[in-house]
Design an enzyme around this catalytic site. Structure first.
Site, PDB file in Angstrom:
ATOM      1  N   GLU A 428       0.832  -1.222   0.000  1.00  0.00           N
ATOM      2  CA  GLU A 428       0.000   0.000   0.000  1.00  0.00           C
ATOM      3  C   GLU A 428       0.857   1.260   0.000  1.00  0.00           C
ATOM      4  O   GLU A 428       0.505   2.265   0.593  1.00  0.00           O
ATOM      5  CB  GLU A 428      -0.956   0.036   1.209  1.00  0.00           C
ATOM      6  CG  GLU A 428      -1.940  -1.101   1.305  1.00  0.00           C
ATOM      7  CD  GLU A 428      -2.777  -1.271   0.054  1.00  0.00           C
ATOM      8  OE1 GLU A 428      -2.872  -0.320  -0.748  1.00  0.00           O
ATOM      9  OE2 GLU A 428      -3.308  -2.358  -0.131  1.00  0.00           O
TER      10      GLU A 428
HETATM   11  C1  LIG Z   1       2.879  -9.681   0.622  1.00  0.00           C
HETATM   12  C2  LIG Z   1       2.566  -8.639  -0.396  1.00  0.00           C
HETATM   13  C3  LIG Z   1       1.247  -8.364  -0.716  1.00  0.00           C
HETATM   14  C4  LIG Z   1       0.946  -7.431  -1.698  1.00  0.00           C
HETATM   15  N1  LIG Z   1      -0.366  -7.233  -2.074  1.00  0.00           N
HETATM   16  C5  LIG Z   1      -0.631  -6.498  -3.182  1.00  0.00           C
HETATM   17  C6  LIG Z   1      -1.945  -6.462  -3.736  1.00  0.00           C
HETATM   18  O1  LIG Z   1      -2.888  -7.050  -3.207  1.00  0.00           O
HETATM   19  N2  LIG Z   1      -2.135  -5.769  -4.883  1.00  0.00           N
HETATM   20  C7  LIG Z   1      -1.128  -5.117  -5.515  1.00  0.00           C
HETATM   21  O2  LIG Z   1      -1.367  -4.526  -6.555  1.00  0.00           O
HETATM   22  N3  LIG Z   1       0.129  -5.112  -5.017  1.00  0.00           N
HETATM   23  C8  LIG Z   1       0.397  -5.801  -3.872  1.00  0.00           C
HETATM   24  N4  LIG Z   1       1.671  -5.838  -3.355  1.00  0.00           N
HETATM   25  C9  LIG Z   1       2.716  -5.075  -4.013  1.00  0.00           C
HETATM   26  C10 LIG Z   1       3.191  -3.902  -3.171  1.00  0.00           C
HETATM   27  O3  LIG Z   1       2.218  -2.908  -3.138  1.00  0.00           O
HETATM   28  C11 LIG Z   1       4.536  -3.444  -3.769  1.00  0.00           C
HETATM   29  O4  LIG Z   1       5.485  -4.447  -3.442  1.00  0.00           O
HETATM   30  C12 LIG Z   1       4.964  -2.091  -3.209  1.00  0.00           C
HETATM   31  O5  LIG Z   1       4.124  -1.078  -3.685  1.00  0.00           O
HETATM   32  C13 LIG Z   1       6.403  -1.746  -3.586  1.00  0.00           C
HETATM   33  O6  LIG Z   1       6.642  -1.937  -4.940  1.00  0.00           O
HETATM   34  P1  LIG Z   1       7.911  -2.808  -5.401  1.00  0.00           P
HETATM   35  O7  LIG Z   1       7.865  -4.092  -4.669  1.00  0.00           O
HETATM   36  O8  LIG Z   1       7.940  -2.850  -6.871  1.00  0.00           O
HETATM   37  O9  LIG Z   1       9.146  -2.028  -4.861  1.00  0.00           O
HETATM   38  P2  LIG Z   1       9.914  -0.796  -5.631  1.00  0.00           P
HETATM   39  O10 LIG Z   1       8.911   0.162  -6.166  1.00  0.00           O
HETATM   40  O11 LIG Z   1      10.884  -1.414  -6.568  1.00  0.00           O
HETATM   41  O12 LIG Z   1      10.655  -0.141  -4.418  1.00  0.00           O
HETATM   42  C14 LIG Z   1      11.928  -0.600  -3.915  1.00  0.00           C
HETATM   43  C15 LIG Z   1      12.462   0.440  -2.922  1.00  0.00           C
HETATM   44  O13 LIG Z   1      12.653   1.690  -3.587  1.00  0.00           O
HETATM   45  C16 LIG Z   1      11.934   2.724  -2.945  1.00  0.00           C
HETATM   46  N5  LIG Z   1      11.403   3.648  -3.949  1.00  0.00           N
HETATM   47  C17 LIG Z   1      10.815   3.343  -5.136  1.00  0.00           C
HETATM   48  N6  LIG Z   1      10.424   4.464  -5.754  1.00  0.00           N
HETATM   49  C18 LIG Z   1      10.739   5.497  -4.948  1.00  0.00           C
HETATM   50  C19 LIG Z   1      10.574   6.912  -5.025  1.00  0.00           C
HETATM   51  N7  LIG Z   1       9.986   7.496  -6.054  1.00  0.00           N
HETATM   52  N8  LIG Z   1      11.021   7.654  -3.993  1.00  0.00           N
HETATM   53  C20 LIG Z   1      11.610   7.098  -2.928  1.00  0.00           C
HETATM   54  N9  LIG Z   1      11.793   5.771  -2.806  1.00  0.00           N
HETATM   55  C21 LIG Z   1      11.359   4.983  -3.789  1.00  0.00           C
HETATM   56  C22 LIG Z   1      10.827   2.040  -2.169  1.00  0.00           C
HETATM   57  O14 LIG Z   1      10.397   2.803  -1.055  1.00  0.00           O
HETATM   58  C23 LIG Z   1      11.493   0.732  -1.762  1.00  0.00           C
HETATM   59  O15 LIG Z   1      12.210   0.914  -0.591  1.00  0.00           O
HETATM   60  C24 LIG Z   1       1.987  -6.730  -2.339  1.00  0.00           C
HETATM   61  C25 LIG Z   1       3.327  -6.987  -1.990  1.00  0.00           C
HETATM   62  C26 LIG Z   1       3.615  -7.935  -1.050  1.00  0.00           C
HETATM   63  C27 LIG Z   1       5.059  -8.234  -0.745  1.00  0.00           C
END
Ligand SMILES: Cc1cc2nc3c(=O)[nH]c(=O)nc-3n(C[C@H](O)[C@H](O)[C@H](O)COP(=O)(O)OP(=O)(O)OC[C@H]3O[C@@H](n4cnc5c(N)ncnc54)[C@H](O)[C@@H]3O)c2cc1C
Length: 580
Positions: A428
């Site tokens: 989220e």
């Molecule tokens: C158990 C679990 C359940 C989930 N459930 C859902 C679901 O039901 N539906 C759904 O759609 N998604 C779901 N997700 C996905 C989740 O919302 C994403 O994992 C999350 O939004 C982060 O995206 P990412 O994993 O691609 O990380 P990334 O976006 O690759 O981020 C990696 C790191 O970089 C940082 N970062 C990235 N961009 C920026 C920025 N612009 N400024 C500063 N820092 C930044 C982040 O804070 C993080 O520390 C789930 C994930 C998990 C692990």
């Protein structure tokens, strides 16, 4: 022993005596707000949570979910827990009465959400996300879609999911590429989504996926994203279940925690979907769901912290180890000042987090009829989500620490809470994304005016609060510090483009601890007021002690986070990539 008893009395205190300040009823137009009413619903919800849902928590973790041929198998007891939840009408509390909901303000149903999340965090995701999906459909879908789906979602016959994330599109949804081709009265959705919570299961008759996808020739970036309702099983015109849609769960993730929650990779192959809201306005519609789910994650953080706390207190009252300066005989570890510090830290933080979650939800309730409240609700949401979920990491870690070595082995259950809690700062919107939202959209974007209003309100409340002068000084200094940090950011962000990103985390944490101080004062005021009428002096005196403890131990962090924020981006951004 890992048992769970929802803290009904604390919940009613937070909602009615602190957040409500006795005006919940007049402000929400909801008439049944008396203590007896709240006790009745919360006591019965607590029974379901502790007796039916909570016992499934350990198996959920140890056995977990599995998948074969696209079919997800859930741990023992999950189906009974779901039936009890739905049959008791718990899914309907704050939903639209036109479709079978009970029409209560969300602030009244939030404590029930907290109970089920504390009972089994993995299982409860099903209820939480369905609730958020209901809000998005209710707010944005066509009448036809509402008539077909809302009653079934609200009654719990169907559950809901949120399909945003793709392998290349996580925090940055602008690069997502699931597509939606128009096809007569519907669209054909094709693409892959990852990490989809409860994307597949057979606990309900059907699953309603809310999916972000792009229409042909849609503008690039977030302005070209639309929202679609894509059912697992298609519905006939009369609402009966029709044929299976062309979507499936390809796999479930093996995770650090929440083993009892099916986190699915979903594949959509020209699946039948229906547009929700206007074309290319998907993110706006999805934000209804995401904002709701963000406060929901903060509530999860309170819930899991509470469960970890209860377990740590039980252990500390039972485990005998060493003696103290004031006792020659061996003592239970709760008598050691350092263990006391840990336990009181957990208690005071949880009490403040709970009020913040309810306060934010109450502001959202108020915003429905009084739009001027949406600014406060929007300002608080990233603070509530990120600060509570970050504190939840500390609290579940402290709970493990109280157990000593027994916390590190799995059998006590303390480790499960620590592992489960880890997700709350990630989904989220990560803490980093919440911090960007706070400093960018909610603070700089509004030239600091919403924050200024909040600081003025806190200041006024402190002025009249029945607290000692030293405490008032500490709070006023914290407010002055926050004002200094605000002026620094507003005065420098244009000259130093990396400044907002560099200080966003510290700014958010500063605001969290400051809002925490405000809540501590309100907890003290509400307790003193209650002491005049109540014969439950122990309960209210304990609230005063834990709030004092917050002000002594945690309020000073306002100035440390604030000072770090004012160091800007200099050292942070000056080192070349190769040096890492
Ligand atoms: C158990 C679990 C359940 C989930 N459930 C859902 C679901 O039901 N539906 C759904 O759609 N998604 C779901 N997700 C996905 C989740 O919302 C994403 O994992 C999350 O939004 C982060 O995206 P990412 O994993 O691609 O990380 P990334 O976006 O690759 O981020 C990696 C790191 O970089 C940082 N970062 C990235 N961009 C920026 C920025 N612009 N400024 C500063 N820092 C930044 C982040 O804070 C993080 O520390 C789930 C994930 C998990 C692990």
């Amino acid at each position: 022993m890992d048992q769970f008893h929802p803290p009904v009395k604390d919940m009613i205190f937070a909602l009615r005596e602190v957040v409500g300040r006795n005006d919940l009823q007049s402000n929400t137009g909801f008439t049944d707000f008396d203590r007896e009413f709240l006790e009745t619903i919360y006591d019965s919800a607590a029974e379901v949570a502790s007796e039916i849902i909570a016992p499934t928590n350990k198996d959920g973790d140890r056995v977990g979910v599995s998948i074969a041929d696209g079919k997800v198998t859930v741990p023992k007891g999950y189906a009974e827990a779901y039936d009890a939840y739905v049959d008791g009408g718990w899914s309907t509390l704050s939903c639209n009465p036109e479709y079978g909901g009970q029409g209560m303000p969300a602030s009244i149903s939030m404590p029930v959400n907290e109970m089920v999340m504390g009972a089994n965090f993995s299982w409860a995701h099903l209820a939480l996300l369905t609730n958020s999906a209901i809000r998005a459909v209710d707010a944005h879908a066509s009448q036809e879609l509402k008539d077909l789906y809302l009653e079934r979602l609200i009654s719990g016959k169907f559950t809901g999911t949120m399909n945003l994330t793709e392998p290349q599109a996580g925090s940055d949804l602008s690069v997502m590429n699931t597509i939606a081709q128009p096809n007569g009265d519907h669209f054909k959705i094709t693409g892959q989504k990852i990490f989809i919570t409860w994307g597949e299961h057979d606990l309900s008759e059907n699953i309603v996926h809310l999916v972000l996808a792009r229409l042909p020739n849609a503008p690039d970036g977030v302005k070209g994203i639309s929202l679609f309702l894509v059912p697992k099983v298609k519905l006939n015109k009369d609402g009966s279940l029709g044929e299976r849609n062309t979507l499936k769960a390809v796999s479930v993730e093996h995770k650090l925690g929440i083993h009892g929650c099916a986190t699915c990779v979903m594949s959509f192959e020209e699946a039948e979907g229906f547009l929700i809201g206007e074309p290319n306005q998907g993110l706006v519609c999805m934000f209804t769901m995401m904002n709701d789910a963000r406060i929901g994650v903060a509530c999860e953080s309170v819930a899991i912290a509470e469960r970890a706390y209860q377990q740590a207190v039980n252990y500390a009252k039972d485990r005998v180890q060493g003696s103290t300066q004031v006792s020659n005989s061996r003592v239970t570890i709760i008598n050691h000042p350092d263990v006391r510090r840990m336990i009181l830290s957990m208690k005071s933080l949880i009490e403040i987090m709970r009020v913040l979650v309810y306060e934010n939800t109450f502001e959202c309730d108020l915003a429905e009829s009084k739009p001027e409240h949406s600014k406060r609700a929007d300002l608080l949401t990233p603070i509530t989500k990120a600060w509570c979920s970050e504190l939840c990491q500390d609290i579940t870690s402290i709970a493990l620490q109280v157990h000593g070595g027994m916390g590190y082995v799995e059998e006590t259950g303390a480790a499960q809470h620590f592992r489960d809690a880890r997700i709350t700062t990630i989904y989220e919107g990560t803490t980093g994304i919440q911090a960007n939202d706070l400093i960018g959209r909610k603070f700089i974007g509004d030239n600091g005016s919403g924050m200024n209003d909040l600081l003025n309100e806190i200041e006024k409340e402190i002025e009249v609060a029945d607290i000692d002068a030293e405490m008032k000084d500490a709070l006023n200094q914290a407010i002055d510090h926050a004002r200094k940090v605000s002026s620094f950011i507003l005065g420098n962000y244009q000259k130093e483009p990396n400044l907002p990103g560099a200080c966003s985390h510290n700014f958010l944490m500063m605001m969290g601890y400051l809002v925490g101080g405000w809540i501590a004062v309100r907890n003290i005021a509400a307790s003193k007021h209650a002491l005049e009428e109540s014969d439950d002096a122990q309960f209210y005196n304990a609230k005063i002690i834990s709030s004092n403890f917050y002000i002594e131990q945690f309020l000073p962090l306002v100035s440390s986070f604030g000072s770090s924020a004012m160091h800007g981006s200099g050292s942070m951004m000056s080192m070349p990539d190769e040096q890492f």
